[in-house]
Design an enzyme around this catalytic site. Structure first.
Site: not given
Ligand code: HMG
Ligand code: MG
Length: 312
Positions: A24-25, A218, A220, A251, A260
């Protein structure tokens, strides 16, 4: 295959659970999209190398993270290997939860931010709005009997906001855990934390009712501090450590986040202390060398480089 000489140290746990985040990450940050069959093989290899917990993918917007747009297909390919309480997936909202439940997932992770800037960049929401988005996800997940993890990013520094006050981290962490999550993972998203900071944050969380038994770390490895910070956390009673095989990761929405802590580097250090992980280091290194072949670049892990003889 060489291994470290085993010499125990007092104050360390007897066993550590490695929470593997490579699929995933690691893969969310690859420029090239890795074919879904390769992802499935990666997860299978990690499981057969002895990793207990493997986070397989994310059910997020494919516009935001195209690298993981194949999450449903991946779980279909994985079958039983991708199911169970130790195969979590990331879900930000109810749409993601619905998709995960449709796949028979039994563990999910929500992911919040200790800072406003990263909450907006990663979730398109303020901190308050993102917690409001998570609340029904956690309520429904628990009602379905799922295990729920809460990630909290930017706990040790933020590339836009700089220092992040410990009280601010504790406040957001408490709100996330109060939703009903089982575990809190403290994210050093950009790798700027150091050991004293780890102790201070864990102390502050403990004082506020979030003890080490509910915490994972967690880190990095951007500044080379991930292993040192992990040992600070272990000395504090933490026994769940996030790591990514081969040191993959980052990320896409955090400036300067690199991979990581590499799982191999962690396993080497834990093996040296005689701390149990259940992991076959040789099989893990082989997996990283194999994955590096698919990604077209060598693993940044020092242990992989040393054990693979530099030919990865
Ligand atoms: P948004 O644009 O505000 O959401 O994004 P929305 O509700 O307006 O939807 C936009 C579009 O996405 C729409 O599609 C939705 O249907 C679709 P359209 O109608 O325009 O075709 N949609 C989805 N599709 C599939 N699955 C879903 C989903 N939700 C909406 N679940 C949202 C808001 C939260 C969805 C967006 O910002 C997002 O997906 N963010 C994820 C970012 C991400 O994954 N980042 C990496 C993970 S975090 C990380 O790595 C840190 C971590 O490792 C810890 C650390 O290191 O600190 C965990
Ligand atoms: Mg991370």
């Amino acid at each position: 295959m060489r291994g470290p000489q085993r010499e125990a140290q007092s104050g360390m746990p007897g066993r550590v659970t490695i929470y593997e985040v490579g699929p995933r990450d690691g893969l969310q940050n690859e420029k090239a999209v890795v074919p879904v069959e390769v992802k499935a093989e990666f997860v299978r290899r990690l499981v057969s190398a002895g990793l207990d917990t493997v986070e397989t993918t994310s059910f997020v917007s494919p516009q935001w993270v195209p690298q993981l747009a194949d999450s449903a297909e991946l779980l279909t390919l994985l079958g039983e290997v991708g199911r169970g309480r130790n195969r979590p997936v990331l879900v930000p909202n109810e749409r993601g939860l619905d998709a995960a439940l449709a796949q028979g997932v039994q563990a999910v992770a929500i992911f919040g931010s200790a800072t406003e800037t990263f909450a907006r960049k990663n979730l398109n929401r303020s901190v308050d709005e993102s917690i409001a988005m998570f609340a029904p996800v956690v309520t429904r997940a628990r009602a379905e009997g799922l295990w729920v993890r809460a990630y909290l990013s930017m706990c040790f520094g933020d590339p836009w906001e700089g220092d992040v006050p410990i009280a601010q981290v504790v406040e957001v962490a408490s709100r996330m855990m109060d939703l009903g999550c089982d575990q809190l993972s403290l994210g050093d998203t950009i790798g700027t934390g150091t050991t004293g900071h780890v102790h201070r944050l864990l102390d502050a969380l403990d004082t506020n009712g979030i003890g080490a038994e509910r915490i994972g770390v967690h880190f990095h490895d951007t500044y080379g501090q991930a292993l040192a910070n992990t040992f600070a956390a272990l000395a504090h009673g933490v026994t769940v450590v996030d790591a990514s095989t081969g040191g993959l990761g980052g990320c896409p929405y955090a400036k300067s986040a690199t991979g990581n802590l590499a799982t191999e580097d962690l396993v080497w250090a834990l093996d040296g202390l005689g701390i149990e992980t259940g992991i076959d280091l040789e099989a893990l290194v082989e997996t990283s060398v194999w994955m590096a072949g698919h990604l077209g670049r060598p693993s940044p892990s020092r242990v992989v480089k040393a054990l693979a003889g530099g030919d990865d």
